[in-house]
Design an enzyme around this catalytic site. Structure first.
Site, PDB file in Angstrom:
ATOM      1  N   GLN A  75       2.295   2.773 -10.187  1.00 47.18           N
ATOM      2  CA  GLN A  75       2.525   1.330 -10.194  1.00 47.18           C
ATOM      3  C   GLN A  75       2.123   0.717 -11.527  1.00 47.18           C
ATOM      4  O   GLN A  75       1.025   0.952 -12.029  1.00 47.18           O
ATOM      5  CB  GLN A  75       1.756   0.620  -9.075  1.00 47.18           C
ATOM      6  N   CYS A 106      -0.019  -8.737  -6.671  1.00 44.71           N
ATOM      7  CA  CYS A 106      -1.473  -8.840  -6.789  1.00 44.71           C
ATOM      8  C   CYS A 106      -1.894 -10.308  -6.913  1.00 44.71           C
ATOM      9  O   CYS A 106      -1.399 -11.027  -7.780  1.00 44.71           O
ATOM     10  CB  CYS A 106      -1.974  -8.048  -7.994  1.00 44.71           C
ATOM     11  N   LYS A 145       6.725  -4.342  -5.374  1.00 40.24           N
ATOM     12  CA  LYS A 145       5.858  -4.800  -4.281  1.00 40.24           C
ATOM     13  C   LYS A 145       5.606  -6.285  -4.485  1.00 40.24           C
ATOM     14  O   LYS A 145       5.168  -6.709  -5.565  1.00 40.24           O
ATOM     15  CB  LYS A 145       4.542  -4.015  -4.287  1.00 40.24           C
ATOM     16  N   ASN A 204       3.758  -4.233   4.706  1.00 43.90           N
ATOM     17  CA  ASN A 204       2.386  -4.095   4.234  1.00 43.90           C
ATOM     18  C   ASN A 204       1.575  -5.311   4.681  1.00 43.90           C
ATOM     19  O   ASN A 204       2.091  -6.420   4.718  1.00 43.90           O
ATOM     20  CB  ASN A 204       2.383  -3.975   2.708  1.00 43.90           C
ATOM     21  N   GLY A 205       0.309  -5.056   5.023  1.00 42.12           N
ATOM     22  CA  GLY A 205      -0.585  -6.138   5.429  1.00 42.12           C
ATOM     23  C   GLY A 205      -0.994  -6.014   6.878  1.00 42.12           C
ATOM     24  O   GLY A 205      -0.146  -6.010   7.778  1.00 42.12           O
ATOM     25  N   ASP A 206      -2.293  -5.863   7.124  1.00 39.64           N
ATOM     26  CA  ASP A 206      -2.855  -5.779   8.479  1.00 39.64           C
ATOM     27  C   ASP A 206      -2.442  -4.536   9.256  1.00 39.64           C
ATOM     28  O   ASP A 206      -2.473  -4.541  10.480  1.00 39.64           O
ATOM     29  CB  ASP A 206      -2.479  -7.022   9.309  1.00 39.64           C
ATOM     30  N   ARG A 229      -6.155  -1.593   2.619  1.00 39.48           N
ATOM     31  CA  ARG A 229      -7.605  -1.708   2.788  1.00 39.48           C
ATOM     32  C   ARG A 229      -8.148  -0.898   3.967  1.00 39.48           C
ATOM     33  O   ARG A 229      -9.277  -0.423   3.925  1.00 39.48           O
ATOM     34  CB  ARG A 229      -7.989  -3.188   2.948  1.00 39.48           C
TER      35      ARG A 229
END
Length: 323
Positions: A75, A106, A145, A204-206, A229
């Site tokens: 990336q 980001c 992304k 993406n996310g959670d 994460r």
């Protein structure tokens, strides 16, 4: 079975679970550990195009790979189409990744303050220029992304431009940049992007456990899931989710044993690839000990250590005292 194959450009994977690019996290050792636990595709930490062109040693190390780390993506972060093109050509020649990704999501102030990351989403013209500049010269497939915008239509406009510029896939994080990592990821917005595009779309996310993974795939209809994460200090999450999607059953595990084994393997991989000095080991040790019995006391003692093996012995000693 919900674990489908994923095809991006000429690269086809046996599953659709991806490790997100994360600064100070997804070094080669951690990527290999996640791959051993079932990640189908991994991305490097974001690499600054400017730093790479200035031959910054740390930036060059971030692209380090190995035969076991395939397929993988690199990336890039930057705001100049020309510098991104030059850096991408270097990466293509030097690292030969299967994919080159552009960071347009980001939300960190130090990144958006330089006009990079999610700041790029403020200029549709620049987004199109960057992707088309790369796809025009690279043999390697280009992905991007992004984060969602306040307006769904503006999110869709950005997504369409990225596809029109020649990108081979798009990852969508379901939060706006100003939300950082608070509130819930908006699966409805991700689903709208998926329905709009013909290239693969990654949610993406959670994505934090078996149920959230299944729900995200079912609701959005996306081609794959990117886990960020939730994998920090917990590469086993890929094995858990893969097993659940394939069988409908949860894996029974001893968290204390599993996290210690993963941390030991991580230390061994850091040593193998000579990455100890370029890794914030204490920070990683904190993630790997999260949720363990007596983790607060363990972390306090880890802060006084610099050696990975000494940290492992400390955790083992503490476990023996407990049991």
């Amino acid at each position: 079975m919900k674990l489908n194959k994923l095809k991006i450009g000429k690269t086809e994977t046996s599953g659709n679970l991806l490790l997100a690019p994360m600064a100070d996290v997804t070094n080669l050792a951690f990527r290999l550990l996640c791959r051993q636990n079932g990640a189908d595709l991994t991305y490097t930490e974001m690499i600054s195009a400017d730093a790479l062109l200035n031959e910054n040693r740390k930036s060059i190390l971030k692209g380090l790979s190995s035969p076991e780390d395939r397929p993988f993506g690199v990336q890039l972060v930057g705001s100049s189409p020309e510098k991104l093109r030059e850096a991408a050509l270097f990466i293509e020649d030097e690292y030969k990744p299967e994919l080159i990704d552009v960071n347009m999501g980001c939300p960190a102030k130090r990144i958006i303050g330089t006009g990079c990351g999610s700041a790029l989403l403020n200029s549709q013209k620049l987004v199109y220029e960057i992707i088309s500049e790369l796809t025009g010269v690279l043999k390697t497939p280009v992905t991007a992304k992004i984060r969602i915008l306040r307006s769904e239509e503006k999110t869709l406009e950005i997504a369409r431009l990225i596809e029109e510029a020649g990108a081979s896939a798009l990852t969508v994080h379901g939060r706006r940049a100003e939300q950082m990592y608070s509130e819930n990821s908006d699966l409805t917005a991700i689903r709208a992007v998926k329905q709009e595009l013909s290239i693969p779309v990654i949610a993406n996310g959670d994505i934090r456990d078996e149920e959230s993974a299944e729900a995200a795939l079912d609701f959005t209809g996306c081609d794959g899931l990117m886990i960020g994460r939730a994998a920090m200090g917990n590469p086993f999450i890929f094995r858990r989710i893969r097993h659940y999607l394939e069988t409908g059953e949860r894996l029974e595990l001893d968290r204390q044993v599993r996290q210690l084994e993963d941390f030991e393997n991580y230390i061994a991989l850091l040593e193998k690839y000579d990455l100890q000095t370029s890794t914030n080991l204490r920070m990683h040790a904190h993630w790997f000990t999260k949720g363990l019995h007596g983790s607060r006391q363990i972390r306090e003692k880890i802060n006084n250590l610099k050696d990975g093996k000494a940290m492992i012995e400390l955790i083992k000693d503490f476990s023996r005292e407990k049991y």
